[in-house]
Design an enzyme around this catalytic site. Structure first.
Site, PDB file in Angstrom:
ATOM      1  N   HIS A  71       1.893   4.675  -2.702  1.00 40.27           N
ATOM      2  CA  HIS A  71       2.096   6.111  -2.454  1.00 40.27           C
ATOM      3  C   HIS A  71       3.491   6.540  -2.905  1.00 40.27           C
ATOM      4  CE1 HIS A  71      -1.532   7.050  -0.230  1.00 40.27           C
ATOM      5  NE2 HIS A  71      -1.316   6.133   0.686  1.00 40.27           N
ATOM      6  N   HIS A  78       0.836  -1.203   0.000  1.00 36.25           N
ATOM      7  CA  HIS A  78       0.000   0.000   0.000  1.00 36.25           C
ATOM      8  C   HIS A  78       0.876   1.261   0.000  1.00 36.25           C
ATOM      9  CE1 HIS A  78      -3.675   2.311   1.283  1.00 36.25           C
ATOM     10  NE2 HIS A  78      -2.757   3.106   1.801  1.00 36.25           N
ATOM     11  N   GLU A  79       1.782   1.331   0.966  1.00 38.21           N
ATOM     12  CA  GLU A  79       2.627   2.533   1.071  1.00 38.21           C
ATOM     13  C   GLU A  79       3.556   2.643  -0.142  1.00 38.21           C
ATOM     14  OE1 GLU A  79       1.721   4.620   3.167  1.00 38.21           O
ATOM     15  OE2 GLU A  79       0.604   3.395   4.592  1.00 38.21           O
ATOM     16  N   GLU A 139      -4.280   8.482  -2.566  1.00 37.09           N
ATOM     17  CA  GLU A 139      -4.856   7.256  -2.023  1.00 37.09           C
ATOM     18  C   GLU A 139      -5.229   6.290  -3.149  1.00 37.09           C
ATOM     19  OE1 GLU A 139      -4.448   6.971   1.080  1.00 37.09           O
ATOM     20  OE2 GLU A 139      -5.420   5.035   1.357  1.00 37.09           O
TER      21      GLU A 139
END
EC number: 3.4.17.19
Lengths: 501, 501
Positions: B266, B262-263, B292
């Site tokens: 980003h 997930h990160e 996001e």
């Protein structure tokens, strides 16, 4: 005090926050930053330096300093004096010179890493020439503003109040005694019976755990600082957040451990500064000589003493899971390793006996570089000639010669003397501390640093910058700084082999 | 362009350095800082925020913005527009309000840590009341300056251009479909045959090594960022130095691993922004919804897909040293774990099906807090009532209710909607990407993210803030953002169990 003074305190509190930011970003650069961010970080740091300069030189500052009255309080008066000093130094430098210097040193530091690795002075020379040019320009400008010659202006920026005329007699007496003293020490060392060495490997995790235990014994507050790893050990960070580093090799635990004890000495000084003045100029440490005296007092004066080795040996055996009767792990052997003397090329690896020789070389050369008496192209040869004269060693390549230190590439001319002055100060402070409280040395022999720390808190740390370095040393030791305590210490520890040295 | 515009670029480059400093100090606070430095760090950050505000609102800025002409270049024009936007937002806020907000949120965050642990809303309430008061004051001031209502002004600060009137129809259609859809998904899940779970413990070092390998596969450049541990995973850092965090539990490897993926989504966005605009407002990411969308596109859309699970399963087995035929470690079982749906209290632990319900609750409540329709004292009960209505769960204590998130204590009102909007955007972008290049999904099934990354670089990352979020989504997907792609994705993956979902 008046309103203008109080307003200045607020402005300097902001500068203090900016200094903290620079402290953490500087630490991060050495410890955490990924390599690809180096260029951008250099820009960021230069920008923040520029911003600090801008705040310090804003017109309002001159107005407030002109009107400020600190009243009768000694600390406020000293604070105002430090504010005036910082302002005078900063206004002497145009903002674009400050930013140019920051960028040039950042580039030069990067070039230095490669140049040193490849022992290639030529590749560094243009970068270093630019740093030297900007350093001289800054030194001239600052010096003119505060009435100092160029080299004194540089010295003063690291060690407020210290002048070449203070250093010269001390270093002259050192240079006169040192080569012969080193010879005597080495002869004496040869006469000692051989000792065994503890054999490794020494796992990094165990070294680190041992280091942390010792930091705690010394009084380091782990909620107000960190221990990490970096290529070049240092103590940095910010207010209430003092960060020290070491580096480990698995073949020997002594360098990293002594590095931790050394940097902890710096950290205890920072953490012992008076909290109520933390964000003001007067609340800062009293310059690099006093700072280095604190690390050397811990590492050299106490942690390499026979008394401490007696307490340390069982800690080391436990730390590496070694039996109490293991050969080479006893206190006497450990003490011999901690006090082994061997002339070498690398300053940071030097023992306390030969160390000042490295400083004498650099002091002489950087004065000549700043005055213009020495051309940069001639630096490598001059370095090698001087080192040979003092230590009898022939430097085989510039990596182990004039390229070994980051100081000049980083623009830190005038910094080296503090290391040797710090060693002399440490010796003088040790004598004074042990005379003032005879319980200090026996406590160190039990791994208890509290009595020593209490004396330091009162006589050094707690005074911050409320008086000059010379005054603090004089008040604490009863006399001005000279080389005698240091030379006497070397003779007692390394020639007489006195059991309390 | 003219001279005034070029001068603005230089001013904003300085602000960009200040932002970088804040980014690294913010990361350090969560990852490195010792606890005793918290108060001082809060002061330092508040001071730097104040400095940023001061630079942005200096009289010269208004003059330059008045005179600036960016010429015909689309990027420069967009840059100037972003400069004007930042300036208008900043000048609307007096400096003391900015510093007061920074200090209040810092204090409130600290109070929140204890309050959450002890499930004690009352102890947080006065701090949160102060943050809310200052947030409303800021929102009113900013809103008046740029012609927005208070909540829209807050939204706009995280997601430029997004208005409550854009969100309401999307969230209304979500709220209408979600409870029934969740019920259908849970029914369908019950009908599936049981699968085994991999059994731990899963050593942290192995989890971390696996995470790093996957980051590399996804295209993360390790020379321009870091992976660390923090209590609350995030992606922060600075330009060319993107730092993500995760947290490990030894009993389950999936949360930390999915957190890393997930990160990394980003981080890839940040690292894909155009380098030549890095220090300018137009070079920043296009707001929190797009941000996001990038993390959720990676984590939810692709890394929890059946195709990716097929490639991931052998990586996971190798990472933990498990035999290829070990029960519970096959792709089908792994995929079931990655797509397990279970309504729960904690937003950050929620699966992608129930997640938007947590946002709908917060969106409604924070609008009411900002408008004044909801008194702070009534927040816990209102939170519990709404969560029960949407997920059928009775919140047992405020720790698992309105105290679970740091956002409101940190002053981040208007931020929550971005999470749900990001999920919708991710679904819409996935459809567009896979339609534009049918090789993307099969490549993901081979652990090859290059085709996907190439499409994202061109259609999202590389565009930075040169157009509005709405425009970028429209250009990339051929239509405005709505909930249909997301709802369709949920149905296909969780109800139809489509093999390519």
């Amino acid at each position: 005090m008046n309103k203008a003074y109080l307003s200045l305190e607020r402005h300097f509190a902001r500068l203090s926050s900016l200094n903290d930011a620079l402290g953490i970003l500087g630490w991060d650069k050495e410890v955490m930053m990924p390599s690809g961010a180096a260029e951008r970080r250099a820009e960021n740091l230069a920008m923040l330096e520029g911003l600090r300069h801008e705040i310090l030189t804003a017109p309002i500052m001159a107005d407030l300093l002109g009107q400020a009255d600190a009243g009768d309080d000694v600390w406020r008066a000293a604070n105002l004096e430090q504010m005036r000093r910082q302002h005078a130094q900063a206004t002497a430098l145009p903002g674009d010179l400050v930013e140019a210097s920051a960028q040039a040193t950042a580039r030069c530091e990067m070039a230095w890493r490669t140049a040193r690795e490849e022992s290639d002075f030529k590749s560094l020379e243009p970068h270093l020439a630019e740093v030297l040019r900007l350093t001289r320009e800054s030194a001239r400008a600052t010096g003119e503003a505060v009435g100092l010659n160029m080299y004194d202006a540089l010295l003063d920026s690291f060690d407020p109040g210290t002048r070449q005329t203070d250093i010269d007699p001390i270093f002259t007496s050192l240079a006169a005694s040192l080569p012969e003293l080193i010879g005597t020490v080495l002869e004496r060392q040869k006469s000692l019976p051989a000792v065994l060495s503890p054999t490794g490997p020494f796992p990094v995790a165990q070294q680190e755990a041992l280091g942390r235990r010792l930091m705690q014994r010394m009084g380091f507050d782990a909620t107000r600082g960190r221990l990490d790893v970096s290529a070049h050990p240092f103590c940095g960070g910010a207010t209430h957040d003092v960060r020290l580093t070491t580096r480990y090799v698995e073949s020997d635990f002594i360098p990293a451990l002594m590095g931790v004890l050394h940097e902890t000495g710096h950290a205890l000084y920072e953490l012992g500064l008076p909290a109520q003045w933390a964000s003001q100029p007067v609340g800062q440490s009293g310059g690099m000589t006093l700072h280095e005296s604190q690390s050397l007092l811990m590492e050299m004066q106490f942690c390499r003493s026979a008394a401490f080795a007696g307490w340390l040996a069982p800690q080391v055996r436990a730390g590496f899971g070694v039996a109490d009767d293991a050969a080479g792990w006893d206190a006497a052997s450990l003490h011999r390793h901690l006090t082994h003397v061997e002339p070498g090329f690398i300053r940071v690896d030097a023992d306390e006996v030969t160390y000042p020789a490295h400083i004498l070389v650099r002091y002489e050369l950087e004065k000549a570089l700043i005055s213009g008496d020495l051309a940069l192209a001639d630096l490598p040869a001059a370095f090698n000639t001087r080192l040979h004269a003092l230590l009898g060693l022939s430097v085989p390549d510039d990596r182990r010669g004039c390229l070994q230190d980051i100081h000049w590439p980083a623009g830190l001319f005038g910094y080296f003397p503090c290391y040797a002055l710090g060693a002399m100060t440490a010796a003088q402070l040790r004598n004074a501390a042990c005379a003032a409280n005879p319980a200090i040395l026996p406590a160190i022999g039990q791994g208890d640093f509290a009595p020593l720390l209490a004396w330091l808190r009162q006589n050094v740390h707690g005074r911050a910058r409320s008086a000059s370095m010379a005054q603090i040393v004089n008040d604490a030791t009863g006399k001005p700084l000279d080389a005698s305590a240091y030379l006497n210490h070397i003779r007692r520890r390394y020639v007489d082999r006195a059991p309390d040295a």
